[in-house]
Design an enzyme around this catalytic site. Structure first.
Site, PDB file in Angstrom:
ATOM      1  N   TYR A  27     137.090  73.455  19.036  1.00 42.87           N
ATOM      2  CA  TYR A  27     137.371  72.928  17.694  1.00 42.87           C
ATOM      3  C   TYR A  27     138.748  72.279  17.623  1.00 42.87           C
ATOM      4  O   TYR A  27     139.021  71.464  16.745  1.00 42.87           O
ATOM      5  CB  TYR A  27     137.287  74.038  16.636  1.00 42.87           C
ATOM      6  CG  TYR A  27     135.882  74.573  16.387  1.00 42.87           C
ATOM      7  CD1 TYR A  27     134.787  74.058  17.047  1.00 42.87           C
ATOM      8  CD2 TYR A  27     135.676  75.596  15.478  1.00 42.87           C
ATOM      9  CE1 TYR A  27     133.521  74.554  16.834  1.00 42.87           C
ATOM     10  CE2 TYR A  27     134.398  76.105  15.243  1.00 42.87           C
ATOM     11  CZ  TYR A  27     133.323  75.587  15.935  1.00 42.87           C
ATOM     12  OH  TYR A  27     132.069  76.077  15.725  1.00 42.87           O
TER      13      TYR A  27
ATOM     14  N   LYS B 270     130.460  82.696  28.195  1.00 40.72           N
ATOM     15  CA  LYS B 270     129.371  82.000  28.904  1.00 40.72           C
ATOM     16  C   LYS B 270     129.882  81.750  30.328  1.00 40.72           C
ATOM     17  O   LYS B 270     129.997  80.601  30.775  1.00 40.72           O
ATOM     18  CB  LYS B 270     129.052  80.702  28.138  1.00 40.72           C
ATOM     19  CG  LYS B 270     127.834  79.954  28.616  1.00 40.72           C
ATOM     20  CD  LYS B 270     126.522  80.578  28.211  1.00 40.72           C
ATOM     21  CE  LYS B 270     125.367  79.805  28.796  1.00 40.72           C
ATOM     22  NZ  LYS B 270     124.107  80.540  28.828  1.00 40.72           N
TER      23      LYS B 270
ATOM     24  N   ASP C  81     132.260  81.644  15.558  1.00 41.42           N
ATOM     25  CA  ASP C  81     131.832  80.975  14.324  1.00 41.42           C
ATOM     26  C   ASP C  81     130.334  81.206  14.114  1.00 41.42           C
ATOM     27  O   ASP C  81     129.875  81.628  13.046  1.00 41.42           O
ATOM     28  CB  ASP C  81     132.146  79.472  14.471  1.00 41.42           C
ATOM     29  CG  ASP C  81     131.918  78.698  13.198  1.00 41.42           C
ATOM     30  OD1 ASP C  81     131.707  79.332  12.142  1.00 41.42           O
ATOM     31  OD2 ASP C  81     131.947  77.452  13.245  1.00 41.42           O
TER      32      ASP C  81
ATOM     33  N   ASP D  28     124.444  83.840  24.782  1.00 39.58           N
ATOM     34  CA  ASP D  28     123.037  83.678  24.382  1.00 39.58           C
ATOM     35  C   ASP D  28     122.351  85.044  24.266  1.00 39.58           C
ATOM     36  O   ASP D  28     121.579  85.291  23.338  1.00 39.58           O
ATOM     37  CB  ASP D  28     122.273  82.734  25.347  1.00 39.58           C
ATOM     38  CG  ASP D  28     122.718  82.859  26.801  1.00 39.58           C
ATOM     39  OD1 ASP D  28     123.608  83.698  27.087  1.00 39.58           O
ATOM     40  OD2 ASP D  28     122.177  82.134  27.651  1.00 39.58           O
TER      41      ASP D  28
ATOM     42  N   ASP E 279     128.349  84.299  11.536  1.00 40.09           N
ATOM     43  CA  ASP E 279     127.409  83.949  10.457  1.00 40.09           C
ATOM     44  C   ASP E 279     126.081  84.677  10.658  1.00 40.09           C
ATOM     45  O   ASP E 279     125.475  85.175   9.702  1.00 40.09           O
ATOM     46  CB  ASP E 279     127.165  82.436  10.412  1.00 40.09           C
ATOM     47  CG  ASP E 279     128.099  81.753   9.421  1.00 40.09           C
ATOM     48  OD1 ASP E 279     129.168  82.347   9.129  1.00 40.09           O
ATOM     49  OD2 ASP E 279     127.778  80.649   8.955  1.00 40.09           O
TER      50      ASP E 279
END
Ligand code: NAD
Length: 364
Positions: free
Chosen positions: A142, A191, A247, A223, A251
């Site tokens: 980001y 990852k 992020d 994942d 959520d």
């Protein structure tokens, strides 16, 4: 103990919910012999109206001079037409950057009394959902280079992700310290089967683990983590992860607990001065009606006591009071059950009454 708290009431339901959290803090101060001094800070739409700026420097300075910041929410349709840099949300981004809060901590906790609001099967919910996601907040993709260029007759978009050892180490320490104050289990999510950033992430986490022998560290690919959060959320205590993964996962985690009005958050940096706020927005559709759920803000104040002021007993008292009030069947509109049988066992109250009930419970 005396603590100075910068208070951002903000817009929409912000002033109503913050008022309840301050009442709760006052009760805690009275019962445990503390003094909380509040300094009001204008931020968001109300600051645009008053000062022509969503976060004037003088207001940021107040936050920086405080022991911690408690915030309601900012924004609303009134300021939708305001140009980009002057939008209410820009005040919040400037506040986070100004305070240097690189760690966002969001608990995913299901209150057993509200279990039917979770979209997960009861057999999964019954095992308990009570974990916290520690997300790196000011690094990673980001904050990398973003560009779109033309190459070989087509558009090519590039976003770069990078993490330095020191960036990983400082968020890793927050993860370990948070686990130390909870169930002493830390799951590092990355990852590493694909990304170099993740391989470095994993290496740093394992180096840090030697300094925290009381915390059990595990690794999980992002994942798999996304699957495990819905399959077996009871396995988690603290998850630490980089910005984009955090992020998305946070959520997902808030969704499985059922209600946006119940969830608090904290953002912390190098010092104990943190930013504490509920995860929801300013809910303009119900502003000024005294029907908003103040519990997310009240629990944010409890997090402030626990993580910034080292007042675990006081934080426990607030959380116990919230639980007892829910046990007794008191509900704001957003957490009223839909099932007729359950409705009969509940009583609907407004925002200020919910605050009073929690205070009465703390005093018992
Ligand atoms: P929202 O979270 O404000 O509202 C979504 C829905 O949830 C609405 O129906 C609302 O009534 C309900 N809701 C939210 N909080 C509640 C509570 N405590 N009790 C009962 N019901 C509650 O999201 P939105 O409508 O997308 O955004 C409204 C404004 O808030 C926008 O201007 C947005 O930019 C801003 N916003 C601010 C923050 C923040 O201050 N950190 C975060 C998100 C959105």
């Amino acid at each position: 103990m005396q603590k100075n708290i910068a208070v951002i009431r903000g817009d929409g339901i912000g002033p109503e919910i913050v008022e309840q959290a301050l009442k709760v803090l006052d009760k805690i101060a009275e019962m445990y012999g503390h003094t909380f001094v509040y300094d009001d800070v204008d931020m968001g739409g109300c600051a645009i109206d008053k000062w022509g700026d969503p976060l004037p420097q003088v207001m940021l300075d107040k936050c920086l001079a405080s022991d911690s910041v408690l915030m309601g929410s900012v924004g609303g349709p009134k300021w939708d037409g305001v140009p980009g840099p002057m939008r209410p949300e820009k005040g919040l981004l400037r506040l986070r950057a100004g305070m240097g809060v690189y760690s966002n901590n969001r608990p995913a906790k299901i209150w057993p009394q509200l279990a039917s609001a979770s979209p997960l099967r009861p057999s999964i919910v019954e095992k308990g959902i009570d974990f916290i996601i520690v997300r790196e907040l000011i690094g990673g993709v980001y904050f990398g280079k973003h560009e779109t260029e033309e190459q070989d007759g087509q558009l090519l978009a590039t976003d770069t992700m990078s993490y330095s050892e020191s960036e990983i180490e400082r968020i890793g320490r927050i993860g370990f310290e948070t686990a130390r104050k909870r169930g002493k289990k830390l799951c590092s999510v990355e990852k590493s089967n694909v990304l170099d950033c993740s391989r470095l992430w994993k290496k740093v986490m394992h180096r840090l683990a030697a300094e925290y022998p009381d915390v059990e560290l595990s690794d999980m690919l992002v994942d798999n983590c996304a699957m495990q959060i819905v399959k077996n959320p009871a396995q988690f205590d603290v998850i630490v992860t980089e910005n984009m993964f955090g992020d998305i996962l946070s959520d997902e985690a808030s969704m499985i607990t059922g209600s946006i009005g119940m969830i608090p958050s904290s953002s912390l940096g190098a010092t104990t001065c943190g930013l504490y706020e509920p995860i929801h927005g300013s809910a303009p559709d119900i502003a000024g009606m005294d029907i908003a759920n103040p519990i997310g803000t009240i629990l944010s104040a409890a997090m402030m006591l626990r993580y910034s002021f080292d007042m675990a007993e006081e934080a426990d008292a607030i959380e116990r009071a919230v639980s007892a009030v829910l046990d007794a069947g008191w509900r704001t509109g957003d957490i009223m059950p839909s099932d007729a049988e359950e409705v009969a066992a509940c009583r609907k109250v407004g925002c200020s009454r919910m605050g009073e009930l929690i205070i009465e419970q703390i005093a018992k």
